[in-house]
Design an enzyme around this catalytic site. Structure first.
Site, mmCIF file in Angstrom:
data_model
loop_
_atom_site.group_PDB
_atom_site.id
_atom_site.type_symbol
_atom_site.label_atom_id
_atom_site.label_comp_id
_atom_site.label_asym_id
_atom_site.label_seq_id
_atom_site.Cartn_x
_atom_site.Cartn_y
_atom_site.Cartn_z
ATOM 1 N N LYS A 1 26.675 27.745 4.163
ATOM 2 C CA LYS A 1 27.019 26.330 4.062
ATOM 3 C C LYS A 1 28.481 26.177 4.454
ATOM 4 C CE LYS A 1 28.871 24.525 0.843
ATOM 5 N NZ LYS A 1 30.299 24.112 0.579
ATOM 6 N N ARG B 1 0.816 -1.222 0.000
ATOM 7 C CA ARG B 1 0.000 0.000 0.000
ATOM 8 C C ARG B 1 0.846 1.267 0.000
ATOM 9 N NH1 ARG B 1 -3.892 -0.697 4.942
ATOM 10 N NH2 ARG B 1 -4.377 1.477 4.396
#
Length: 451
Positions: A334, A16
């Site tokens: 970063k 599912r």
């Protein structure tokens, strides 16, 4: 606590989910649901942990390769009792309590496991985990006395109307002593429409032989199963709500709690304020009195005391803001450190950079850290002033108290206290623009006349 071993069933196909990824490796709060369960059990230091796998077992073996976990294979898949029995060889020689849980029910807490363990004694052979949902749906029922003694376990389809009126439902989680559980598992039959061996029959068989079985109750959210993307989203929502409540109880102010999203390892200090629509990815630590303003995204970042971020800021892994540092709107960092009191107020990219205390980074500044093959470092000294729209072409060092004039492209080191201005000489041509406009207007009018 008595020694215990955990057996986690994860052999189902998870059809599912419609996914190439094993069902129990889908994340909640950025961490695979299986790992939520493993980490919860680790709080009680299990002697052994066995994950029973079937479909895509290679993914599970790779995922737990660095953990003290044994993967047992169920092939073919013939029901939950059959799956639990596949752990017998891995637990050969173990004496203690054996708990069976499900990898797609990741919210079972260590306190609940402790309660299950405590429920067993010389006369009680099996403890089962029950819950009372708002809607009992098609759950199996636990028929129990007021003291928790179970008289019957019954599947919904086999239950009478009176039994269906019982609100105590079976989660499937159970615990028994090693001297009993393998015998009880081996006595489970498959005389049912599916021809499978079902785990609840362990309790049924224990009752049939005259042993006491007891039910321990927990909250429905703790044993909610995840079988589809929709149920995964519901579990994520429940988990996020718990983390929000936990954060606020610990002294964090969330201006719009329902819009803030946490990772499993987010750490926030006291008197931290988080404005609406903030996302914390993995690896974020925020010290006391910091402010995270609206629409910011943080991942792998560390904020010092009184640091301020946003709005609309993005902090990527390796971003560090020291005490009182500030990044404003549309600033991205970063692998960069902003020193104490330093600030980059807007429209800036700082990558692979170290910025000294009280430095000021002007709008539009970019550290040009990548040459297409390698990353390079930019170092900016204390109290340096970087003018707007500057490009710092790494590797480059900007000294303390230095000034980089606006619009400069700096490719060589700047000494302490130095001014660096890198601009082409301005050219001035009086009247040129007026003549240009006159010429172009005449051309445009001539073209219209030909139509």
């Amino acid at each position: 606590m008595t020694k215990f071993a955990a057996v986690i069933l994860a052999a189902g196909k998870g059809t599912r989910m419609k996914s190439d990824l094993h069902k129990v490796l889908h994340p909640i709060g950025g961490k695979p649901m299986l790992f939520h369960l493993l980490d919860s059990f680790e709080e009680l230091t299990p002697a052994h942990t066995v994950v029973v796998a079937g479909d895509r077992h290679e993914q599970l073996r790779d995922a737990v390769a660095d953990r003290n976990v044994t993967v047992a294979l169920q092939e073919p898949q013939e029901g939950t009792a059959h799956a639990a029995l596949m752990a017998k060889e891995a637990l050969s020689g173990f004496e203690g309590l054996v708990m069976v849980a499900f990898g797609d029910c990741p919210m079972v807490k260590s306190d609940t496991v402790q309660k299950l363990c405590d429920a067993l004694d010389d006369t009680t052979k099996v403890a089962v985990l029950g819950f009372r949902p708002d809607d009992t749906l098609a759950y199996g029922r636990i028929i129990a006395e007021a003291d928790g003694t179970v008289s019957k376990m019954v599947e919904h389809k086999d239950a009478s109307e009176e039994e269906r009126a019982c609100t105590l439902c079976n989660s499937g989680v159970l615990i028994a002593h090693s001297r009993d559980i393998w015998r009880l598992l081996e006595s489970v039959g498959n005389d049912n429409a599916q021809g499978e061996y079902y785990l609840p029959d362990v309790a049924t068989n224990a009752i049939a032989e005259g042993s006491r079985v007891v039910a321990v109750e927990t909250a429905p959210a703790e044993v909610a199963g995840i079988n589809s993307r929709a149920e995964l989203a519901e579990a994520e929502a429940q988990w996020q709500q718990f983390k929000r409540e936990e954060a606020m109880a610990a002294g964090v102010s969330l201006k719009a709690p329902e819009t803030v999203f946490f990772s499993w390892d987010t750490k926030l200090g006291r008197d931290v304020v988080v404005e609406p629509n903030v996302v914390f990815g993995p690896g974020v630590t925020v010290a006391d009195h910091a402010l995270v303003r609206a629409f910011s995204h943080l991942e792998g970042a560390t904020l010092g005391e009184h640091a301020k971020v946003g709005p609309y800021a993005r902090l990527r892994p390796g971003a560090v803001l020291k005490e009182g540092a500030f990044v404003g709107n549309f600033v991205e960092m970063k692998k960069a450190t902003l020193g104490k009191g330093a600030k980059a107020s807007h429209l800036t990219y700082l990558g692979d950079a170290t910025v000294g205390a009280n430095a000021n980074i002007g709008a539009g500044t970019i550290t040009c850290n990548y040459d297409g093959y390698f990353k390079h470092q930019t170092k900016i000294g204390e109290r340096a002033f970087i003018g707007s729209n500057s490009a710092l072409i790494a590797p480059v060092n900007i000294g303390a108290d230095a000034i980089v004039a606006a619009g400069s492209a700096v490719s060589r080191d700047v000494a302490d206290g130095e001014l660096r201005m890198v601009r082409a000489e301005q050219m001035v041509k009086p009247g040129w623009a007026d003549r240009f406009h006159d010429t172009m207007k005449k051309k445009k009018a001539a073209l219209k006349g030909k139509k």
